[in-house]
Design an enzyme around this catalytic site. Structure first.
Site, PDB file in Angstrom:
ATOM      1  N   ASP A  44       0.830  -1.207   0.000  1.00 57.24           N
ATOM      2  CA  ASP A  44       0.000   0.000   0.000  1.00 57.24           C
ATOM      3  C   ASP A  44       0.864   1.256   0.000  1.00 57.24           C
ATOM      4  O   ASP A  44       2.044   1.217   0.317  1.00 57.24           O
ATOM      5  CB  ASP A  44      -0.871   0.021   1.264  1.00 57.24           C
ATOM      6  CG  ASP A  44      -2.118  -0.805   1.090  1.00 57.24           C
ATOM      7  OD1 ASP A  44      -2.437  -1.153  -0.053  1.00 57.24           O
ATOM      8  OD2 ASP A  44      -2.762  -1.098   2.108  1.00 57.24           O
ATOM      9  N   LYS A  66      -3.959   3.118  -3.516  1.00 56.49           N
ATOM     10  CA  LYS A  66      -5.207   3.540  -4.153  1.00 56.49           C
ATOM     11  C   LYS A  66      -5.315   5.038  -4.361  1.00 56.49           C
ATOM     12  O   LYS A  66      -6.353   5.539  -4.746  1.00 56.49           O
ATOM     13  CB  LYS A  66      -6.391   3.112  -3.297  1.00 56.49           C
ATOM     14  CG  LYS A  66      -6.557   1.636  -3.267  1.00 56.49           C
ATOM     15  CD  LYS A  66      -7.942   1.301  -2.803  1.00 56.49           C
ATOM     16  CE  LYS A  66      -7.951  -0.028  -2.114  1.00 56.49           C
ATOM     17  NZ  LYS A  66      -7.192  -0.005  -0.870  1.00 56.49           N
ATOM     18  N   MET A 179      -8.015   9.335   8.918  1.00 63.08           N
ATOM     19  CA  MET A 179      -8.473   9.915   7.647  1.00 63.08           C
ATOM     20  C   MET A 179      -9.440  11.080   7.882  1.00 63.08           C
ATOM     21  O   MET A 179     -10.408  11.241   7.159  1.00 63.08           O
ATOM     22  CB  MET A 179      -9.164   8.838   6.783  1.00 63.08           C
ATOM     23  CG  MET A 179      -8.230   7.706   6.396  1.00 63.08           C
ATOM     24  SD  MET A 179      -9.072   6.302   5.633  1.00 63.08           S
ATOM     25  CE  MET A 179      -9.613   5.378   7.090  1.00 63.08           C
TER      26      MET A 179
HETATM   27  N1  SAH Z   1      -4.183   0.220   8.791  1.00 59.11           N
HETATM   28  C1  SAH Z   1      -3.683   1.534   9.172  1.00 59.11           C
HETATM   29  C2  SAH Z   1      -4.683   2.635   8.843  1.00 59.11           C
HETATM   30  C3  SAH Z   1      -4.961   2.796   7.371  1.00 59.11           C
HETATM   31  S1  SAH Z   1      -6.081   4.096   7.020  1.00 59.11           S
HETATM   32  C4  SAH Z   1      -3.318   1.524  10.649  1.00 59.11           C
HETATM   33  O1  SAH Z   1      -3.679   0.586  11.363  1.00 59.11           O
HETATM   34  O2  SAH Z   1      -2.627   2.455  11.094  1.00 59.11           O
HETATM   35  C5  SAH Z   1      -4.983   5.429   6.668  1.00 59.11           C
HETATM   36  C6  SAH Z   1      -4.991   6.429   7.787  1.00 59.11           C
HETATM   37  O3  SAH Z   1      -4.224   5.960   8.890  1.00 59.11           O
HETATM   38  C7  SAH Z   1      -4.362   7.767   7.445  1.00 59.11           C
HETATM   39  O4  SAH Z   1      -5.244   8.597   6.725  1.00 59.11           O
HETATM   40  C8  SAH Z   1      -4.072   8.300   8.822  1.00 59.11           C
HETATM   41  O5  SAH Z   1      -5.256   8.760   9.446  1.00 59.11           O
HETATM   42  C9  SAH Z   1      -3.626   7.056   9.539  1.00 59.11           C
HETATM   43  N2  SAH Z   1      -2.157   6.857   9.529  1.00 59.11           N
HETATM   44  C10 SAH Z   1      -1.483   5.853   8.959  1.00 59.11           C
HETATM   45  N3  SAH Z   1      -0.153   5.969   9.177  1.00 59.11           N
HETATM   46  C11 SAH Z   1       0.001   7.080   9.926  1.00 59.11           C
HETATM   47  C12 SAH Z   1       1.141   7.734  10.509  1.00 59.11           C
HETATM   48  N4  SAH Z   1       2.375   7.270  10.354  1.00 59.11           N
HETATM   49  N5  SAH Z   1       0.917   8.868  11.226  1.00 59.11           N
HETATM   50  C13 SAH Z   1      -0.328   9.349  11.406  1.00 59.11           C
HETATM   51  N6  SAH Z   1      -1.427   8.772  10.878  1.00 59.11           N
HETATM   52  C14 SAH Z   1      -1.275   7.655  10.152  1.00 59.11           C
END
Ligand code: SAH
Length: 264
Positions: A44, A66, A179
């Site tokens: 991803d 995506k 998000m």
């Molecule tokens: N599966 C992932 C989430 C995917 S959805 C998890 O468990 O973390 C994508 C969202 O995750 C982003 O829009 C943001 O809100 C958050 N996100 C993912 N990585 C991040 C990071 N390093 N710092 C802050 N927010 C993050």
């Protein structure tokens, strides 16, 4: 040998692996083992380059992010690709940012793989909703402030229900929003309408555990302006609730807030 074994001589399997929020030191040992043994990796957008650097040089990396694409078609395409690669006998890793089952479509992918007769292993990862707040000292379920935490998404596709923000405002739970940047203004308005005070502490943490990390501590009432002023960009986690008071004292001070810096 039974008929199904003849049809598919090897047992196909996909490992659905959580890459954590960024820093490769936050991978689980099991995730690292799967990466090191991978032959094909479907990745991803949000997976950190330092995590990809741990893959063997001969591993084939397929980027299936995506961003900007037509989501539903692409998700089907990802399923088909995984199934094809797994059936070819390759050791397939599906690598996702954070945890594969937290806003990661991991559930849909497991369903599709199982329907195709492919075994799936889920390797949990550290989700951004816990790791991003922790990186600035915020304990999301600190019992001195909240009885629990709700992980919610600020982003809904057409036809999907939005979180009931007004009910969440009344829940007393810490709100951790994934998000949520593009809808921040609207969700703040809903939370205020639901009775959450404008001076409720709020935090935004962007790109946590990466070299680009940025954060801001503020209040619910000022959250939207703060995101703009501090140039908080995606990916970011929003945290709303009294637990934000426990953020690192230096950050709370920078925000000029009269936050109680320690509940001791
Ligand atoms: N599966 C992932 C989430 C995917 S959805 C998890 O468990 O973390 C994508 C969202 O995750 C982003 O829009 C943001 O809100 C958050 N996100 C993912 N990585 C991040 C990071 N390093 N710092 C802050 N927010 C993050």
């Amino acid at each position: 040998m039974n008929a199904s074994k003849i049809d598919s001589p090897m047992v196909s399997m996909v490992s659905l692996v959580g890459a954590g929020p960024g820093d490769p030191d936050l991978l689980t040992v099991k995730a690292l083992k799967r990466l090191q043994a991978a032959e094909v990796v479907l990745v991803d957008d949000l997976v950190d380059a330092r995590v990809l650097a741990l893959l063997p040089p001969q591993a084939r990396i397929l980027r299936v992010g995506k961003r900007g694409g037509c989501v539903s078609t692409e998700q089907r395409f990802i399923h088909e690709l995984m199934i094809r690669e797994a059936r070819s006998g390759a050791r397939v890793v599906r690598l996702k940012g954070g945890d594969p089952f937290v806003f990661g479509r991991g559930g849909e992918e497991v369903t599709a793989l199982r329907a195709a007769g492919i075994e799936v292993e889920v390797v949990s990862g550290l989700t951004a909703g816990i790791a991003a707040p922790a990186s600035v000292g915020i304990p999301v379920t600190d019992r001195r402030h909240a009885p629990g935490v709700a992980f919610v998404t600020g982003h809904r596709q057409n036809g999907e229900d939005s979180p009931n923000w007004q009910a969440l405002a009344r829940s007393g739970l810490t709100l951790v929003v994934y998000m949520g940047l593009s809808t921040a203004e609207g969700l703040v308005a809903e939370l205020l309408a639901g009775g959450l005070a404008a001076d409720t502490p709020a935090a935004a943490i962007a790109a946590a555990h990466t070299e680009r990390q940025r954060q801001a501590i503020t209040t619910l009432g000022e959250l939207a302006q703060t995101l703009e002023r501090e140039q908080i960009r995606s990916p970011a986690i929003l945290v709303i609730g009294q637990v934000v008071r426990e953020a690192l004292p230096s950050l709370a001070l920078q925000a000029g807030l009269e936050l109680r810096l320690s509940s001791a």
